[in-house]
Structure formats: structure tokens, C-alpha cells
Design a protein around this motif. Structure first.
Motif, mmCIF file in Angstrom:
data_model
loop_
_atom_site.group_PDB
_atom_site.id
_atom_site.type_symbol
_atom_site.label_atom_id
_atom_site.label_comp_id
_atom_site.label_asym_id
_atom_site.label_seq_id
_atom_site.Cartn_x
_atom_site.Cartn_y
_atom_site.Cartn_z
ATOM 1 N N UNK A 1 0.827 -1.218 0.000
ATOM 2 C CA UNK A 1 0.000 0.000 0.000
ATOM 3 C C UNK A 1 0.858 1.264 0.000
ATOM 4 N N UNK A 2 1.760 1.361 0.981
ATOM 5 C CA UNK A 2 2.571 2.570 1.099
ATOM 6 C C UNK A 2 3.536 2.705 -0.069
ATOM 7 N N UNK A 3 4.032 1.596 -0.577
ATOM 8 C CA UNK A 3 4.919 1.653 -1.744
ATOM 9 C C UNK A 3 4.176 2.211 -2.947
ATOM 10 N N UNK A 4 2.938 1.770 -3.152
ATOM 11 C CA UNK A 4 2.117 2.312 -4.238
ATOM 12 C C UNK A 4 1.958 3.819 -4.074
ATOM 13 N N UNK A 5 1.617 4.251 -2.875
ATOM 14 C CA UNK A 5 1.423 5.678 -2.609
ATOM 15 C C UNK A 5 2.707 6.453 -2.890
ATOM 16 N N UNK A 6 3.829 5.924 -2.425
ATOM 17 C CA UNK A 6 5.106 6.637 -2.581
ATOM 18 C C UNK A 6 5.581 6.639 -4.034
ATOM 19 N N UNK A 7 5.146 5.668 -4.822
ATOM 20 C CA UNK A 7 5.470 5.693 -6.256
ATOM 21 C C UNK A 7 4.709 6.806 -6.978
ATOM 22 N N UNK A 8 3.524 7.145 -6.458
ATOM 23 C CA UNK A 8 2.674 8.128 -7.138
ATOM 24 C C UNK A 8 3.336 9.507 -7.200
ATOM 25 N N UNK A 9 4.210 9.842 -6.239
ATOM 26 C CA UNK A 9 4.962 11.090 -6.413
ATOM 27 C C UNK A 9 6.472 10.826 -6.499
ATOM 28 N N UNK B 1 11.938 12.971 -19.051
ATOM 29 C CA UNK B 1 11.894 14.373 -19.489
ATOM 30 C C UNK B 1 10.961 15.234 -18.628
ATOM 31 N N UNK B 2 10.118 14.591 -17.828
ATOM 32 C CA UNK B 2 9.121 15.335 -17.053
ATOM 33 C C UNK B 2 9.787 16.123 -15.926
ATOM 34 N N UNK B 3 9.321 17.357 -15.735
ATOM 35 C CA UNK B 3 9.777 18.186 -14.619
ATOM 36 C C UNK B 3 9.080 17.691 -13.349
ATOM 37 N N UNK B 4 9.775 16.842 -12.621
ATOM 38 C CA UNK B 4 9.178 16.165 -11.465
ATOM 39 C C UNK B 4 8.798 17.154 -10.368
ATOM 40 N N UNK B 5 9.641 18.167 -10.156
ATOM 41 C CA UNK B 5 9.344 19.150 -9.111
ATOM 42 C C UNK B 5 8.050 19.901 -9.405
ATOM 43 N N UNK B 6 7.815 20.207 -10.672
ATOM 44 C CA UNK B 6 6.592 20.921 -11.055
ATOM 45 C C UNK B 6 5.366 20.070 -10.765
ATOM 46 N N UNK B 7 5.454 18.770 -11.062
ATOM 47 C CA UNK B 7 4.314 17.878 -10.795
ATOM 48 C C UNK B 7 4.139 17.686 -9.294
ATOM 49 N N UNK C 1 2.042 19.957 -7.114
ATOM 50 C CA UNK C 1 0.577 19.817 -7.135
ATOM 51 C C UNK C 1 0.088 18.759 -6.142
ATOM 52 N N UNK C 2 1.030 18.032 -5.543
ATOM 53 C CA UNK C 2 0.657 16.880 -4.709
ATOM 54 C C UNK C 2 1.058 17.139 -3.262
ATOM 55 N N UNK C 3 0.081 17.234 -2.368
ATOM 56 C CA UNK C 3 0.378 17.322 -0.943
ATOM 57 C C UNK C 3 0.562 15.931 -0.366
ATOM 58 N N UNK C 4 1.532 15.782 0.539
ATOM 59 C CA UNK C 4 1.809 14.459 1.108
ATOM 60 C C UNK C 4 1.858 14.565 2.630
ATOM 61 N N UNK C 5 1.123 13.680 3.286
ATOM 62 C CA UNK C 5 1.129 13.624 4.747
ATOM 63 C C UNK C 5 1.539 12.218 5.154
ATOM 64 N N UNK C 6 2.581 12.139 5.973
ATOM 65 C CA UNK C 6 3.185 10.857 6.326
ATOM 66 C C UNK C 6 2.678 10.359 7.683
#
Length: 244
Positions: free
Chosen positions: A44-52, A73-79, A82-87
Motif C-alpha cells: 500500500x505505502x509503496x504504491x502511494x510513494x510511487x505516485x509522487x 523528461x518530465x519536470x518532477x518538481x513541477x508535478x 501539485x501533490x500534498x503528502x502527509x506521512x
């Protein structure tokens, strides 16, 4: 049909020889709350952490709002902006007070002025019920308060979606409700959320979809009330019989 907030296709993740994710297909639509449940070690957590891309996928494709974040080629920081993460752990800076914790990334990443960052931080602290704690240091807050600060910090970056990785599992039971109440409010405001959780009541009440994972695969998914009250798969039945 709007573009999904998150679209995962044939995702595999190995740690050494151990395959943790075994060809996952998964999506979260805009303004949807998707809760992911399952035993420890199910991926579960691995899936979540792959998403960003906190974890690097071994293979497969992940689209965030239509952008392929597995493309080099994707600007990872820009994407990521847009994603908030709470651990599970709050990850606050111990040497900064609450206001400093909320302003640091705004100033550095969003390039906001000090006044603007403070204004946004105060608005989000009020939202999580901690307007009177801005000058307090994390060590002097309860676990529940620290987690609410972490949520306010994530919201201060104006994310399009929020990822929660077991946000209540490190909290004393009596503090869990405050954090869940804030998450419910976010859901009611239309925030897109992917939530890895053990809180079945939250999943039943707030979730639009429930995903049960075991051993690196999605075993069952559907309406949370239907899955929790009448699971179809034997593995889901066995898991829920232990936790409900």
C-alpha cells in the motif's frame, strides 16, 4: 470525461529480488477519495510513494493529471508541487516554530514573499484548528496537533490532490478523531485524496472507493460500504474479519 488525477498502469516495483508491486492498475478521479487498505507488507505505502516518485518504479506508467511522471523528461518538481503528502510520522522541522514550518517551503518552492506565506499559513492553521499555536515548537505539541500542522503545511502549497500514508497510525487513539475530522472536511470541499489507512470507519463514511491490497496486487475494489459489509474475495473476507 475529465483526466484522472492519478492513473497507474502495470506498475511493478522490486526491492532487490523482492517484488513488492506486481502489475498494479489503479486510478483516482478528480475530487474522489480513494482509501487503500490491506495487511502490513501488502504494498500500500509503496504504491502511494510511487505516485509522487518518492519510490522509483521498476516498470509501468504513472500519470498525474495526464502528465507521465515516469518519463525522464518530465519536470518532477513541477508535478510534485501539485501533490500534498502527509506521512505517518509528522516530519516537522524541530528547530522551527509552527509558522516557520508552514512558511519554509512556500518561500523556497513557491517563491512567495514572507507576508504572503504568513497569510496563507495562518489561514491553513485556522482551518485545522491551530490558529493559536503558530509560535509553538513541535516538541510542545501533541502528536495529533503535529499531524494537523503537517496537513496545514501541505495545504499551504495549494495542492490539487493530497496523499495520506497512514496519517493516524502513530497517534494515541483519543487524538485520531481530530485528524480524521480535518480529512473529512477536505473531502467535503472536493479535495482529491488517496488515503492508505486502517481507519475502516473513515473509509466507509468518506471514501468514494475502497481498494484492498494483499501481496502486491489489488485483490478487490469497489464502493466502501459494499466491500466492507459484503467482501467478495476470500482474502478480503479473512482480512476484514480480523480488523472489523
Amino acid at each position: 470525461m475529465s483526466i484522472p488525477a492519478i492513473q497507474v498502469s502495470n506498475l511493478h516495483k522490486y526491492f532487490g529480488e523482492h517484488e513488492v508491486l506486481k502489475g498494479i492498475d489503479f486510478r483516482v478521479d478528480q475530487s474522489q477519495v480513494v482509501c487503500v487498505i490491506g495487511p502490513s507488507g501488502s504494498g500500500k505505502s509503496t504504491l502511494l510513494r510511487c505516485v509522487n516518485r518518492l519510490e522509483e518504479p521498476t516498470s509501468g506508467k504513472i500519470l498525474v493529471e495526464g502528465i507521465d511522471i515516469t518519463d525522464p523528461e518530465t519536470d518532477l518538481d513541477a508535478v510534485r508541487s501539485r501533490i500534498g503528502m502527509v506521512f505517518q510520522q509528522f516530519n516537522l522541522f524541530p528547530h522551527m516554530n509552527v509558522l516557520g514550518n508552514l512558511c519554509a517551503a512556500q518561500r523556497r518552492v513557491k517563491r512567495r514573499s514572507k507576508d504572503e506565506a504568513v497569510e496563507i499559513a495562518r489561514r491553513n492553521l485556522a482551518k485545522v484548528g491551530l490558529a493559536d499555536r503558530e509560535n509553538v515548537y513541535p516538541a510542545h505539541l501533541s502528536g495529533g496537533q503535529q499531524q494537523r500542522v503537517a496537513i496545514a503545511r501541505a495545504l499551504s502549497m495549494d495542492p490539487d490532490m493530497m496523499l495520506f500514508d497512514e496519517p493516524t497510525s502513530a497517534l494515541d487513539p483519543e487524538l485520531v478523531g481530530d485528524v480524521l475530522a480535518i480529512m473529512k472536511n477536505l473531502a467535503s470541499e472536493g479535495m482529491t485524496m488517496m488515503v492508505v489507512t486502517h481507519e475502516m470507519g473513515f473509509a466507509r463514511e468518506v471514501g468514494d472507493r475502497l481498494v484492498f491490497m494483499d501481496d502486491g496486487v489489488i485483490v478487490e475494489e469497489g464502493d466502501p460500504r459494499a466491500v466492507l459489509s459484503d467482501p467478495q474475495h476470500q482474502r478480503t473476507q479473512a482480512f476484514l474479519s480480523k480488523v472489523l
